[in-house]
Design an enzyme around this catalytic site. Structure first.
Site, PDB file in Angstrom:
ATOM      1  N   HIS A 138       0.823  -1.225   0.000  1.00  0.00           N
ATOM      2  CA  HIS A 138       0.000   0.000   0.000  1.00  0.00           C
ATOM      3  C   HIS A 138       0.849   1.264   0.000  1.00  0.00           C
ATOM      4  O   HIS A 138       1.849   1.353   0.713  1.00  0.00           O
ATOM      5  CB  HIS A 138      -1.040   0.011   1.125  1.00  0.00           C
TER       6      HIS A 138
ATOM      7  N   ASP B  60       6.349   0.686   6.575  1.00  0.00           N
ATOM      8  CA  ASP B  60       4.900   0.498   6.457  1.00  0.00           C
ATOM      9  C   ASP B  60       4.325   1.601   5.570  1.00  0.00           C
ATOM     10  O   ASP B  60       3.956   2.645   6.049  1.00  0.00           O
ATOM     11  CB  ASP B  60       4.274   0.521   7.855  1.00  0.00           C
TER      12      ASP B  60
ATOM     13  N   GLU C  53      -4.794   1.861   2.917  1.00  0.00           N
ATOM     14  CA  GLU C  53      -4.890   0.708   3.820  1.00  0.00           C
ATOM     15  C   GLU C  53      -4.934   1.154   5.263  1.00  0.00           C
ATOM     16  O   GLU C  53      -5.614   0.571   6.083  1.00  0.00           O
ATOM     17  CB  GLU C  53      -3.679  -0.223   3.596  1.00  0.00           C
ATOM     18  N   GLU C  54      -4.232   2.261   5.581  1.00  0.00           N
ATOM     19  CA  GLU C  54      -4.016   2.595   6.987  1.00  0.00           C
ATOM     20  C   GLU C  54      -5.294   2.938   7.753  1.00  0.00           C
ATOM     21  O   GLU C  54      -5.562   2.382   8.808  1.00  0.00           O
ATOM     22  CB  GLU C  54      -3.011   3.748   7.110  1.00  0.00           C
TER      23      GLU C  54
ATOM     24  N   ASP D 237       3.342  -6.367   3.353  1.00  0.00           N
ATOM     25  CA  ASP D 237       2.960  -5.263   4.252  1.00  0.00           C
ATOM     26  C   ASP D 237       3.300  -5.607   5.699  1.00  0.00           C
ATOM     27  O   ASP D 237       2.544  -5.293   6.612  1.00  0.00           O
ATOM     28  CB  ASP D 237       1.458  -4.960   4.098  1.00  0.00           C
TER      29      ASP D 237
ATOM     30  N   HIS E  14       3.875   2.870  12.732  1.00  0.00           N
ATOM     31  CA  HIS E  14       2.989   4.034  12.958  1.00  0.00           C
ATOM     32  C   HIS E  14       3.593   5.096  13.871  1.00  0.00           C
ATOM     33  O   HIS E  14       2.865   5.885  14.456  1.00  0.00           O
ATOM     34  CB  HIS E  14       1.636   3.583  13.534  1.00  0.00           C
TER      35      HIS E  14
END
Lengths: 459, 459
Positions: free
Chosen positions: A281, A293, A327-328, A355, A426
């Site tokens: 993604h 990520d 996606e997040e 991912d 994140h």
């Protein structure tokens, strides 16, 4: 005569051995090409340092789509298309801030907390929210204390379970507090929540991530707290009965906006209308460079395309290299991709995602028809020299979940080593420097090998 | 009667199954203890941040010995001793510096190079050494150009072979240029050498490491160059014929000084005078914190001791936890340990080292009697859940090489994932932050499991 018979009898064996040799030479040649080429590093550098964090709906995401299309072309795609899809558009809106006040030795004390608002959360606004803080250690604990929550800020102190070897199991166990902890607390009148960061890290970076408000429950502000501050707070609760917290967040959900899945293709030589998909993604959180990520998955996807073209590989099926749009804080990219495939009655042979970070590869998680497993297991010797030994029955990634569900497509995901992932996940720590480019390339090599074998032998 | 016979017949099977269960529960229990304990992190923090780089003979190394003895005691050693040994005492002596001058578009240009003097090398002194630079791509190339070397500075431009999956193979192939490149060049009259750093890294940190002057050849200054500067220099050679280099280094070999192997023991319950050794080396280069090389091995060694004691394990043989005195610019620690063992006619059952970084564990390299392999291979299922799958026929580490050679002791070394090691190795990048403490702990868990099994079942 006898000799001829013998030779005829040996022919299948010989041809099988020839195939093994052809296949392992193909993979070795591709590996050499990838390990000695700079494109993957240059791509990751551009995506992380020149574009940076790229939440769906952000200007950076628009740049990332343009860059992605160019990068797929530069890698040699026969065709590049943008597939439009509506994406959520959440903005952080300001610098998140939190503190706690308490009394120590008769004196009023204040401690700042390192926090990040959770994605999709509502903001407290400039006036902030200030209320007594209550410590909650599980949803059972929450239920037991439901009568004490009204007007309070809930502090979910649920540590990661460090005993798991695979860190995704610890994440899977706890992420529910980030996902719906706010609504569960708001249901009993809480006015905000602070959540322990979903991480094993030794630093104090808070880790954001998506929150989902449950219907018909008031939406309250929510933020993740850095782990060192979390421990201080835990200690504080052993000493002080009366702790007040103050939280400032500015999150806002704007109307959905237009995003794109960026799709590169190598046209199949025998079955051009049968598809194999590989992707990651393109979106990331806003507070970092989205290097692991999922910059890693994006760069691996492009690298596989580049290496396939560079080594002259012509797949029988059409291979789609997909940079998914979102996606997040939603999975709109993957949902759109599957929806279009269904409308167009496309035949999808296999889909593979990366991912889980660009770390050294250890295996694949695969969701296959039972009949395919013996074939796939017979391929293991091709992967062992490149570090992949585990083929586990499990799901594919989030971006291809819809394809698996809607079209019953067999799916899979690269399983890199998981120890470092949640240190960065994140948080501000997810930057280029955390990626080892050889580890990322080894992931791409193993993915390419799997795509090659599926294209050649089917599932 | 029949039933009794059946039970008797099943007894060995049952007892074998019981043993398997006991063993896997022991390892799981130990794993839980290690993964949830902070001692390993705290130890690595102290060693890297409070003590730092610790070359043999340095004041930091004296502190490290004292700290190591205390740490082994705190971990629960039955006995801690210091084993004196003479160690080399090389000092860097100043800030290494280099530059090249060349003519571009008729103008004189100067480019600074990021360099580090090689360990054990002689310094140029404050006046430096200045001479025409000649580019050499192999020892064959050196021989071909031997008549052109007099009065020159040799620039060994031999890139790492990136095609190897195991990075130690690339290192093994090229390290000879760092080790004896200076003498090989000095033999033909060269006045100094610059060597490509032994690394895959994407940064510009130079990587030092030991050099060995060959007897009766003049000793000349030698330094490693950062990889980005190296590439600039390579490019420069394609454009400019006349490049002059200037190098300032201040290295000096002082007389040997006293160091110590720091040895903790758990006394064996059945064979107290038979030994199993586990260790790493306490010394490191001076330009970093020695976190992966070999802080990781040191901390793992202490952690295994701590966890054995914490889980109540009583080994049959005496286990020695050894922090070796000197590996980097000599192997005096390991040599002394083996020499004393030989003099004392000690019986050594097995020796295990960790000196390939604190990265996620993948296997062991083992040098065993042929008869031991089937037993060791039968243990593989105990390790797979903790990430170790490769048991390779190879050597132990440098510190236990003498033990293996002198006493024919079976030896082994932990094989962590190798991708990141040479990014950091002997450079400023080898600091605490490059270590993932869970990866380091998983290494310790697998090492502890191997020690436990060897102690229980022999080799």
């Amino acid at each position: 005569m006898k000799k001829t018979l013998l030779l005829l009898a040996l022919l299948p064996v010989f041809s099988y051995a020839q195939d093994l040799l052809t296949d392992s030479l193909f993979i070795k040649n591709l590996s050499d090409n990838v390990l000695t080429n700079r494109a993957a590093y240059n791509n990751l550098y551009y995506l992380t340092k020149k574009i940076g964090g790229r939440l769906a709906g952000s200007p950076q995401m628009v740049k990332a789509e343009q860059w992605g299309a160019e990068a797929l072309k530069a890698a040699g795609a026969d065709k590049v298309t943008l597939q439009e899809c509506m994406v959520p558009h959440w903005v952080r809106g300001g610098k998140d801030k939190a503190s706690v006040s308490y009394t120590e030795n008769g004196k009023q004390q204040t401690m700042q907390l390192n926090v990040l608002a959770l994605g999709n959360s509502v903001g407290s606004g400039v006036r902030g929210v200030k209320a007594p803080l209550i410590r909650i250690t599980s949803f059972d604990d929450l239920e037991a204390k439901k009568d004490q929550l009204k007007g309070k800020i809930v502090f979910y102190s649920v540590p990661f379970d460090e005993e798991f070897i695979h860190t995704f199991e610890a994440y899977g166990k706890n992420v529910i507090y980030r996902a719906i902890g706010a609504s569960r607390a708001a249901q009993y009148g809480a006015v905000a929540v602070l959540v322990r960061s979903m991480s094993h890290s030794m630093d104090n970076n808070p880790h954001t991530g998506a929150l989902h408000y449950l219907d018909s429950i008031p939406k309250i502000p929510a933020a993740a707290v850095g782990l060192r501050d979390m421990e201080k707070l835990d200690t504080l609760f052993t000493k002080s009965k009366s702790i007040t917290a103050q939280l400032f967040t500015y999150g806002k959900m704007l109307p959905d906006t237009i995003g794109h899945n960026v799709i590169g293709e190598i046209t199949g030589s025998e079955y051009p209308d049968q598809y194999i998909t590989v992707g990651g993604h393109l979106d990331s959180w806003d507070v970092n460079e989205g290097a692991t990520d999922d910059g890693a998955g994006i760069v691996q996807t492009i690298e596989i395309l580049r290496a396939f073209k560079a080594t002259g590989f012509r797949p029988k099926h059409t291979i789609r290299f997909v940079l998914f749009a979102n996606e997040e804080n939603g999975t709109r990219g993957g949902e759109k991709y599957a929806a279009v495939a269904k409308i167009n009655k496309e035949k999808h042979v296999f889909a593979l995602e990366s991912d889980a970070g660009g770390f050294t590869p250890r295996g694949f998680s695969l969701e296959l028809p039972a009949s395919a497993w013996s074939k796939v297991n017979s391929w293991k010797p091709f992967f062992a020299p490149y570090g992949v030994t585990d083929f586990e029955d499990g799901g594919g990634g989030e971006d291809i979940r819809s394809l698996g569900e809607q079209l019953k497509t067999p799916v899979g995901e690269l399983r890199p080593d998981s120890q470092r992932y949640f240190d960065l996940h994140h948080s501000a720590g997810d930057v280029l420097e955390a990626v080892n480019i050889r580890e990322l390339k080894l992931g791409a090599i193993n993915m390419a090998a799997l795509l090659y074998l599926v294209d050649k032998y089917g599932l």
